[in-house]
Design a protein around this motif. Structure first.
Motif, PDB file in Angstrom:
ATOM      1  N   LEU A  16     -81.729 -16.891  69.594  1.00  0.00           N
ATOM      2  CA  LEU A  16     -82.618 -16.241  68.588  1.00  0.00           C
ATOM      3  C   LEU A  16     -82.179 -16.254  67.071  1.00  0.00           C
ATOM      4  O   LEU A  16     -83.049 -16.717  66.170  1.00  0.00           O
ATOM      5  N   ASN A  17     -81.064 -16.034  67.089  1.00  0.00           N
ATOM      6  CA  ASN A  17     -80.374 -16.183  65.505  1.00  0.00           C
ATOM      7  C   ASN A  17     -80.798 -17.629  64.775  1.00  0.00           C
ATOM      8  O   ASN A  17     -81.117 -17.712  63.730  1.00  0.00           O
ATOM      9  N   LEU A  18     -80.575 -18.410  65.719  1.00  0.00           N
ATOM     10  CA  LEU A  18     -81.056 -20.075  65.211  1.00  0.00           C
ATOM     11  C   LEU A  18     -82.424 -20.188  64.771  1.00  0.00           C
ATOM     12  O   LEU A  18     -82.637 -20.789  64.067  1.00  0.00           O
ATOM     13  N   SER A  19     -83.010 -19.834  65.930  1.00  0.00           N
ATOM     14  CA  SER A  19     -84.451 -19.815  65.638  1.00  0.00           C
ATOM     15  C   SER A  19     -85.192 -19.051  64.293  1.00  0.00           C
ATOM     16  O   SER A  19     -86.011 -19.731  63.648  1.00  0.00           O
ATOM     17  N   GLN A  20     -84.448 -18.129  63.791  1.00  0.00           N
ATOM     18  CA  GLN A  20     -84.739 -17.353  62.830  1.00  0.00           C
ATOM     19  C   GLN A  20     -84.473 -18.285  61.485  1.00  0.00           C
ATOM     20  O   GLN A  20     -85.228 -18.169  60.613  1.00  0.00           O
ATOM     21  N   ILE A  21     -83.164 -18.938  61.595  1.00  0.00           N
ATOM     22  CA  ILE A  21     -83.097 -19.861  60.519  1.00  0.00           C
ATOM     23  C   ILE A  21     -83.946 -20.915  60.547  1.00  0.00           C
ATOM     24  O   ILE A  21     -84.213 -21.240  59.433  1.00  0.00           O
ATOM     25  N   ILE A  22     -84.304 -21.710  61.569  1.00  0.00           N
ATOM     26  CA  ILE A  22     -85.328 -22.621  61.618  1.00  0.00           C
ATOM     27  C   ILE A  22     -86.450 -22.387  60.972  1.00  0.00           C
ATOM     28  O   ILE A  22     -87.199 -23.014  60.234  1.00  0.00           O
ATOM     29  N   ALA A  23     -87.085 -21.183  61.259  1.00  0.00           N
ATOM     30  CA  ALA A  23     -88.498 -20.794  60.726  1.00  0.00           C
ATOM     31  C   ALA A  23     -88.493 -20.826  59.498  1.00  0.00           C
ATOM     32  O   ALA A  23     -89.490 -20.925  58.967  1.00  0.00           O
ATOM     33  N   LYS A  24     -87.419 -20.470  58.681  1.00  0.00           N
ATOM     34  CA  LYS A  24     -87.402 -20.483  57.122  1.00  0.00           C
ATOM     35  C   LYS A  24     -87.027 -21.932  56.608  1.00  0.00           C
ATOM     36  O   LYS A  24     -86.930 -22.039  55.418  1.00  0.00           O
TER      37      LYS A  24
END
Ligand code: URA
Length: 194
Positions: free
Chosen positions: A8-16
Motif C-alpha cells: 500500500l505504501n509503495l502504491s501511494q508512491i507509484i500513484a504520484k
C-alpha cells in the motif's frame, strides 16, 4: 509491517510518479493485482485501455484470456500476484520505450522484494527481455525453466499475442503444463502467511 501494508505504501508512491512521459497521459496507474503473499508472480508489459481506465491489471480481452489460462491449470488471480513492467499505459498501446521501462523497473523490483516469489512467469517478449535476458527470444525460449538466485523464471506468450495468433495457443498450453508442474513440485500454492 505486513506485505499488504508495504504494498500500500509503495502504491501511494507509484500513484504520484512522474518519472517518465507516460504519467502525462495516464488516467490511472496500474500497480498490480492478486495476492502479494503468493509464491507466484506474473509480469506483463503495461496497462492497456481498460487497465488505464480502471486501475486494474489485465481486465480487458487479454485479461479474460489470462484468466482462462490460469483456470486451465487450476489457478486464479486470488492465488497469484500480477504486475507489469510499466505502471502507466503507453499511448495507442505501443511497446513501452526502453527509457520508460528503465524509469519504472525499480517499482517492480520493490514489488518483488515485498512479495519474494519463488516463480516468476513473464508474459511476452518485453517482460521476458527485461527480467530474464535482453536477447530472450520468446518463440524459441518460451516454456524454458531458468533459475537465478533461487527464483524460477519462465517466459511464455503474452495473451494478446495468443489473441492475434490463436495457432500459438497449443504452444502456450505446453508452457502452462510446465508451470503447473513447477508449482506442484515446489508446493507453491502455500502462502507466506499460512
Ligand atoms: N497487457 C499487459 O501487459 N498488462 C496488462 O495489465 C494488460 C494488458
Amino acid at each position: 509491517m505486513s506485505k499488504e501494508e508495504e504494498l500500500l505504501n509503495l502504491s501511494q508512491i507509484i500513484a504520484k510518479c512522474h518519472r517518465c512521459e507516460l504519467a502525462k497521459t495516464r488516467n490511472h496507474v496500474v500497480v498490480g493485482e492478486g495476492n502479494i503473499n503468493s509464491k507466484i508472480m506474473l509480469v506483463g508489459e503495461g496497462p492497456g485501455y481498460n487497465e488505464d481506465m480502471t486501475g486494474h491489471a489485465f481486465v480487458g480481452k487479454a485479461g479474460q484470456l489470462l484468466d482462462k489460462e490460469l483456470a486451465s491449470i487450476g489457478l486464479d488471480r486470488k492465488v497469484v500476484y500480477i504486475a507489469n513492467i510499466v505502471k502507466c499505459r503507453p499511448p495507442q498501446n505501443r511497446n513501452p520505450l526502453p527509457k520508460e521501462q528503465e524509469a519504472c523497473i525499480n517499482f517492480l523490483r520493490k514489488q518483488f522484494l515485498i512479495q519474494r516469489p519463488r516463480l516468476i512467469i513473464l508474459l511476452g517478449a518485453i517482460a521476458a527481455r527485461k527480467m530474464i535476458a535482453s536477447d530472450f527470444k520468446i518463440t524459441l525460449e518460451h516454456g524454458k525453466i531458468i533459475e537465478k538466485k533461487g527464483v524460477i523464471f519462465v517466459g511464455t506468450f503474452h495473451p494478446s499475442a495468443l489473441l492475434r495468433d490463436p495457432a500459438k495457443k497449443k504452444l502456450a498450453w505446453e508452457d502452462l503444463k510446465t508451470i503447473r508442474k513447477i508449482i506442484e513440485d515446489n508446493k507453491l500454492l502455500l502462502f507466506d502467511n499460512q
